[in-house]
Design a protein around this motif. Structure first.
Motif, PDB file in Angstrom:
ATOM      1  N   LYS A  94      21.497  -5.460   1.453  1.00 53.39           N
ATOM      2  CA  LYS A  94      22.321  -5.765   0.272  1.00 53.39           C
ATOM      3  C   LYS A  94      21.451  -5.779  -0.990  1.00 53.39           C
ATOM      4  O   LYS A  94      21.368  -6.772  -1.716  1.00 53.39           O
ATOM      5  CB  LYS A  94      23.036  -7.115   0.425  1.00 53.39           C
ATOM      6  CG  LYS A  94      23.915  -7.227   1.653  1.00 53.39           C
ATOM      7  CD  LYS A  94      25.128  -6.322   1.536  1.00 53.39           C
ATOM      8  CE  LYS A  94      26.040  -6.433   2.751  1.00 53.39           C
ATOM      9  NZ  LYS A  94      27.081  -5.407   2.781  1.00 53.39           N
ATOM     10  N   ILE A  95      20.791  -4.697  -1.257  1.00 48.68           N
ATOM     11  CA  ILE A  95      19.939  -4.557  -2.441  1.00 48.68           C
ATOM     12  C   ILE A  95      20.778  -4.756  -3.706  1.00 48.68           C
ATOM     13  O   ILE A  95      21.900  -4.229  -3.801  1.00 48.68           O
ATOM     14  CB  ILE A  95      19.275  -3.154  -2.479  1.00 48.68           C
ATOM     15  CG1 ILE A  95      18.513  -2.871  -1.175  1.00 48.68           C
ATOM     16  CG2 ILE A  95      18.373  -3.001  -3.690  1.00 48.68           C
ATOM     17  CD1 ILE A  95      17.355  -3.778  -0.908  1.00 48.68           C
ATOM     18  N   ASP A  96      20.272  -5.499  -4.672  1.00 46.41           N
ATOM     19  CA  ASP A  96      20.993  -5.770  -5.911  1.00 46.41           C
ATOM     20  C   ASP A  96      20.983  -4.515  -6.798  1.00 46.41           C
ATOM     21  O   ASP A  96      19.966  -4.183  -7.417  1.00 46.41           O
ATOM     22  CB  ASP A  96      20.342  -6.953  -6.642  1.00 46.41           C
ATOM     23  CG  ASP A  96      21.127  -7.353  -7.886  1.00 46.41           C
ATOM     24  OD1 ASP A  96      22.247  -6.809  -8.066  1.00 46.41           O
ATOM     25  OD2 ASP A  96      20.630  -8.191  -8.666  1.00 46.41           O
ATOM     26  N   GLU A 139       0.820  -1.205   0.000  1.00 51.59           N
ATOM     27  CA  GLU A 139       0.000   0.000   0.000  1.00 51.59           C
ATOM     28  C   GLU A 139       0.861   1.266   0.000  1.00 51.59           C
ATOM     29  O   GLU A 139       0.630   2.198  -0.777  1.00 51.59           O
ATOM     30  CB  GLU A 139      -0.911  -0.031   1.233  1.00 51.59           C
ATOM     31  CG  GLU A 139      -1.931   1.087   1.292  1.00 51.59           C
ATOM     32  CD  GLU A 139      -2.745   1.041   2.573  1.00 51.59           C
ATOM     33  OE1 GLU A 139      -3.663   1.859   2.700  1.00 51.59           O
ATOM     34  OE2 GLU A 139      -2.463   0.187   3.454  1.00 51.59           O
ATOM     35  N   LEU A 140       1.869   1.276   0.864  1.00 52.82           N
ATOM     36  CA  LEU A 140       2.744   2.444   0.983  1.00 52.82           C
ATOM     37  C   LEU A 140       3.574   2.617  -0.288  1.00 52.82           C
ATOM     38  O   LEU A 140       3.768   3.737  -0.789  1.00 52.82           O
ATOM     39  CB  LEU A 140       3.654   2.259   2.208  1.00 52.82           C
ATOM     40  CG  LEU A 140       4.335   3.493   2.787  1.00 52.82           C
ATOM     41  CD1 LEU A 140       3.334   4.593   3.075  1.00 52.82           C
ATOM     42  CD2 LEU A 140       5.092   3.132   4.057  1.00 52.82           C
ATOM     43  N   PHE A 141       4.064   1.485  -0.834  1.00 51.51           N
ATOM     44  CA  PHE A 141       4.907   1.527  -2.030  1.00 51.51           C
ATOM     45  C   PHE A 141       4.133   2.070  -3.229  1.00 51.51           C
ATOM     46  O   PHE A 141       4.611   2.971  -3.937  1.00 51.51           O
ATOM     47  CB  PHE A 141       5.437   0.123  -2.331  1.00 51.51           C
ATOM     48  CG  PHE A 141       6.195   0.027  -3.627  1.00 51.51           C
ATOM     49  CD1 PHE A 141       7.504   0.480  -3.720  1.00 51.51           C
ATOM     50  CD2 PHE A 141       5.595  -0.487  -4.765  1.00 51.51           C
ATOM     51  CE1 PHE A 141       8.205   0.407  -4.918  1.00 51.51           C
ATOM     52  CE2 PHE A 141       6.273  -0.558  -5.964  1.00 51.51           C
ATOM     53  CZ  PHE A 141       7.578  -0.109  -6.039  1.00 51.51           C
ATOM     54  N   GLY A 160      10.139  -7.549  -4.648  1.00 50.97           N
ATOM     55  CA  GLY A 160      10.100  -8.521  -5.751  1.00 50.97           C
ATOM     56  C   GLY A 160      10.356  -7.877  -7.098  1.00 50.97           C
ATOM     57  O   GLY A 160      11.330  -7.134  -7.298  1.00 50.97           O
ATOM     58  N   ASN A 161       9.460  -8.132  -8.074  1.00 52.70           N
ATOM     59  CA  ASN A 161       9.628  -7.640  -9.445  1.00 52.70           C
ATOM     60  C   ASN A 161       9.463  -6.128  -9.564  1.00 52.70           C
ATOM     61  O   ASN A 161       9.782  -5.530 -10.601  1.00 52.70           O
ATOM     62  CB  ASN A 161       8.618  -8.331 -10.383  1.00 52.70           C
ATOM     63  CG  ASN A 161       8.897  -9.821 -10.468  1.00 52.70           C
ATOM     64  OD1 ASN A 161      10.045 -10.257 -10.302  1.00 52.70           O
ATOM     65  ND2 ASN A 161       7.857 -10.610 -10.728  1.00 52.70           N
ATOM     66  N   GLU A 162       8.953  -5.510  -8.525  1.00 52.56           N
ATOM     67  CA  GLU A 162       8.763  -4.052  -8.560  1.00 52.56           C
ATOM     68  C   GLU A 162      10.084  -3.298  -8.394  1.00 52.56           C
ATOM     69  O   GLU A 162      10.175  -2.114  -8.738  1.00 52.56           O
ATOM     70  CB  GLU A 162       7.810  -3.620  -7.428  1.00 52.56           C
ATOM     71  CG  GLU A 162       6.435  -4.253  -7.466  1.00 52.56           C
ATOM     72  CD  GLU A 162       5.505  -3.518  -8.412  1.00 52.56           C
ATOM     73  OE1 GLU A 162       5.977  -2.622  -9.127  1.00 52.56           O
ATOM     74  OE2 GLU A 162       4.314  -3.845  -8.420  1.00 52.56           O
TER      75      GLU A 162
END
Length: 887
Positions: free
Chosen positions: A297-299, A223-225, A261-263
């Protein structure tokens, strides 16, 4: 019954609270409980003034506790906070119902009080969050709430989210999140902007970064995203909303990126687009720093190839904040994503760095060097590129006279990392040659400050490579004693030996070093002698057992070199830990007391500093022994003893304070000494105490102020005439003592104003306005400060104060006077005009007849009028002060 009476009472209380910070505790005992009970006031205007009175109390508490007020911080500030802490439940009880009041003005007043309360006592509402949440939700969702009401609610929500731990709000997320998300979609941009700030804090509540191992997806993320993403994608919105949507998305990815995820990949591309946009690039750089530093550790691999050239281009922009932010982002990327970075990707960045290593912006240079240090540790593959491009510029910075502090510390860390990386052509010998090359060359001589920087850098290399540095130490000793080398080479040799000797025992080379230092102390060059003295003092730090007895022996035997040797002892006493000094305590004490009688004042000052530093080793034992020396028959000894106390005050922040407080009254008794120099150094010591630790002297002011004020008086018996050929020159031996007394008076304004009888104080200021040039310059500064601190008292004395100011402004210099006399008179006029400008800011000054007459006189004089206009323009430019118009 009359609302006018109640409102007047509230205003009167607010004025009292603002004007008398010294009565803060009394206000908490008497006024505060009554004000809190009157929060239930039925008349809205009166209620607003009651809230305002309590806010004034909170602001005063914060001011006193943070040390910005005139009341001393300490017990009083802490007691005020304790009193406030006890009243928090009472405040909450009174405000809880009002938070859901139909009156918007009442709710806004509540939030104003709660915001001030949180600012004064962060975390104080932790137990009361359940009581606050219904009122917050009500103000955000109530259809009758105005935009300003919702804005005030969001501002307060942001404040309490920032000042309280996340776990306080986690149970209330279901209630808080929906209205905040609704506000993000509000058509009014200010509400959207403030809601995005609150959303940033709510992300921290949903998942604090120290709880990143929580595997259960948050139900609030989607919701926030989606709401934030919608604002981020929009291009036709206010600049502030664009930036805050970007920042909010950065926090979302940093805290919850593993749940997107894919977002995630398309969102990162959106951030890259904002990085390319000139309007949003600075915010995008900060977001990239935040995301890259996340423990999740975000890609970021899809981003890096395109982002690095853009970041490199930012390093050549004129926007300083952008360059600093970019360096921080690059540092985090290199530290956390070094395995994804190829040397070729970093080449554009390395190409831009040399221009940043300039003395014109030392902070920017420091941040650049910190980035290089991270690069050396995390990405060794890029090191070969450093040698040709960056190191020459870095060593040019080392040789700058402006290098010091944080920038120098960063360079030392970089050199340590570089020499331990064992990169070819960047080893100990290569770096040493580049550092010391300019000193050995026949080119321009380095500034003397640069020698200290080079010495510290060489010592850092030697510390990192102890085996390789042994040969260098031998070479430095040879350089120091070689009569054929120039003074700059010798100075560098001694300074480097000092820095190395401070860290380690110089072993078998000690004997030779002692002889070389003693020879150098007889050198005709002052720089060489000073460097040799510094080297001996620091050698004592690294090897006290070998060098300290030798130094004490030489001080006792070398009469001609005592001043330099005492400086060596001062270095040793400054840097040696107390436990290592204790075995030598008695020998040093005895030696120093023998030199209290030195004829030269410079020597006595060094002895006093040594005594002050030695006392810190064992204050309980040495302070009473020092006090006994005050009964000495020699004025030299008494002045040395008092000066020693000054160094204990300024050097030691806490441990010795209690002992000093008990005995400092004895060390202030020489204010009434028969010798003027003893009185002067006692005033200097008192000034140091009042400035650094006013708690030591506050209780003694009743006894100390009369002799201080007495020293502001001109003593005719100390004025004498000296015949200089055909001329007679007047010498005032009491001038230095008077200057010291007025300096004390100025310091007391800053630290002990509430302890002063301001009208008696003004009597002596008035006398100072008619004194010598130096004293008048001081009293002009004092009077300028008083115009801000005690305007009503100054206004009452304005007639008497104007006359000496008028005399200064209208004085004429004799026609045959030297140029210096004309310059002095011009400076006096400028200072007097600055003081008058400050006096014109006092409320109701326009009612003063004497000031009005003086202003007419200034307007009638073209020179004074022009000078006044220029000073008023400068004052308005500097601080935006409203000043009485003289046109």
């Amino acid at each position: 019954m009359s609302w006018k009476v109640r409102r007047s009472a509230a205003k009167c209380l607010e004025t009292l609270i603002t004007a008398r910070p010294d009565l803060l505790l009394d206000f908490y005992r008497t006024a505060a409980p009554v004000i809190i009970t009157r929060f239930k006031e039925r008349e809205e205007n009166v209620k607003a003034d009651i809230f305002s009175a309590y806010n004034a109390l909170l602001r005063q508490t914060r001011c006193v506790h943070s040390g910005r007020g005139n009341v001393e911080v300490g017990d009083r500030g802490d007691s005020a906070l304790s009193a406030l802490q006890k009243q928090v439940p009472l405040v909450m009880k009174s405000l809880q119902k009002l938070l859901r009041d139909k009156s918007i003005k009442s709710r806004q007043g509540c939030f104003a009080v709660l915001t001030e309360l949180t600012g004064s006592l962060p975390g104080c509402l932790s137990q009361h969050i359940p009581a606050l949440v219904p009122g917050l939700v009500f103000s955000l969702t109530d259809k009758g709430s105005s935009s300003n009401m919702r804005l005030d609610t969001l501002v307060f929500l942001h404040v309490i989210l920032s000042c309280h731990p996340p776990e306080c709000f986690q149970p209330h997320l279901p209630a808080l999140l929906p209205p905040v998300v609704a506000c993000i979609s509000d058509p009014f941009y200010k509400i959207t902007s403030e809601a995005l700030l609150v959303a940033q804090q709510l992300v921290r509540v949903i998942r604090p970064l120290d709880q990143t191992k929580v595997s259960q997806p948050s139900p609030y993320t989607k919701e926030l995203f989606s709401t934030t993403l919608k604002r981020l994608q929009a291009t036709d919105i206010d600049q502030e909303v664009k930036e805050r949507a970007l920042s909010c998305m950065g926090h979302l990815i940093s805290h919850l990126g593993d749940q997107l995820g894919n977002e995630l990949p398309p969102t990162l591309q959106l951030i890259l687009e904002r990085l390319r946009n000139e309007i949003t690039r600075l915010t995008a750089v900060k977001v990239l720093t935040l995301v890259a530093g996340s423990p999740l550790k975000i890609d970021l691999r899809p981003l890096l190839k395109d982002a690095l050239p853009i970041l490199a281009s930012f390093l050549r922009k004129n926007q300083r904040a952008l360059r600093l932010g970019t360096l921080s982002a690059l540092e985090v990327l290199v530290r956390n994503y070094s395995d994804c970075l190829k040397a070729a990707m970093l080449e554009p960045v390395l190409g831009e760095l040399p221009s940043l290593l300039a003395e014109s912006d030392m902070h920017l240079a420091q941040v650049s060097v910190d980035f290089l240090t991270t690069l050396v540790s995390a990405h060794p593959a890029s090191l070969p590129k450093l040698s040709a491009r960056i190191l020459p510029q870095l060593f040019q910075l080392v040789h700058s006279p402006l290098l010091q502090g944080g920038a120098l510390a960063s360079i030392l860390s970089f050199l340590r990392a570089l020499v331990t990386s064992h990169t070819p052509h960047l080893g100990y010998a290569d770096l040493l040659k580049q550092l010391t090359g300019p000193v050995h060359s026949t080119g321009p001589t380095l500034h003397k400050q640069a020698f200290h920087s080079v010495a510290k850098c060489v010592a850092t290399l030697a510390s990192a490579c102890p085996k390789e540095s042994n040969a260098s130490i031998t070479q430095f000793i040879q350089d120091a004693k070689n009569p054929r080398v120039g003074d700059p080479v010798k100075v560098l040799a001694f300074l480097t030996l000092a820095e190395i000797g401070r860290e380690r025992n110089l072993g078998s080379q000690q004997k030779e070093l002692k002889n070389v230092i003693l020879e150098a102390l007889a050198s005709p060059s002052e720089e060489v002698k000073s460097a040799a003295s510094y080297a001996l003092g620091n050698a004592c730090v690294g090897s006290p057992a070998d060098f300290l007895p030798f130094l004490l022996h030489e001080i006792g035997g070398q009469l001609r070199r005592q001043y330099l040797l005492l400086h060596s002892l001062k270095e040793a006493l400054t840097c040696l830990p107390g436990e290592e000094l204790r075995p030598y305590q008695e020998d040093v004490w005895k030696l120093l007391l023998e030199h209290c009688e030195a004829a030269e004042e410079g020597t006595r000052n060094v002895v006093a500093e040594c005594v002050g530093k030695l006392i810190l080793v064992n204050p309980a034992q040495l302070l009473p022994r020092l006090g006994k020396q005050l009964s000495s028959g020699s004025p030299h000894t008494r002045s040395t003893v008092v000066t020693a106390i000054k160094f204990t005050i300024s050097d030691q922040p806490v441990p010795i304070d209690l002992l000093l407080k008990n005995c400092i009254g004895d060390f202030l008794k020489p204010l009434q000494d028969t010798d003027p120099n003893v009185r002067r150094v006692t005033l200097v010591m008192f000034n140091s105490a009042a400035h650094n630790k006013p708690s030591l002297v506050r209780s003694l002011l009743g006894r100390v102020l009369p002799p201080v004020y007495e020293e502001t008086r001109v003593r005719k018996e100390l004025i004498r005439e000296v015949e200089m050929g055909p001329f007679k020159h007047t010498v005032d031996d009491g001038l230095d003592v008077r200057k010291a007394a007025f300096e004390c008076m100025y310091t007391l304004l800053e630290s002990c104003l509430d302890q002063l009888d301001i009208y008696e104080y003004l009597n002596h200021v008035e006398d100072g306005l008619k004194d010598h040039y130096d004293i008048r310059m001081l009293t002009f500064i004092i009077l300028t400060r008083l115009a801000t601190l005690c305007p009503s008292a100054v206004l009452q004395r304005l007639d008497q104060l104007i006359e000496p100011l008028r005399a200064t402004c209208t004085a004429k210099v004799k026609a045959g006077s030297v140029k210096q006399e004309f310059e002095k008179q011009d400076e006096l006029k400028r200072s007097a005009m600055r003081t008058i400008t400050a006096l014109l800011t006092i409320p109701e000054v326009e009612n003063s007849r004497s000031m009005a007459d003086f202003m007419m006189q200034i307007r009638a004089n073209p020179e004074l009028s022009s000078l006044m206009e220029n000073i008023q323009k400068d004052s308005i430019t500097a601080c935006g002060t409203d000043i009485m118009d003289i046109s």
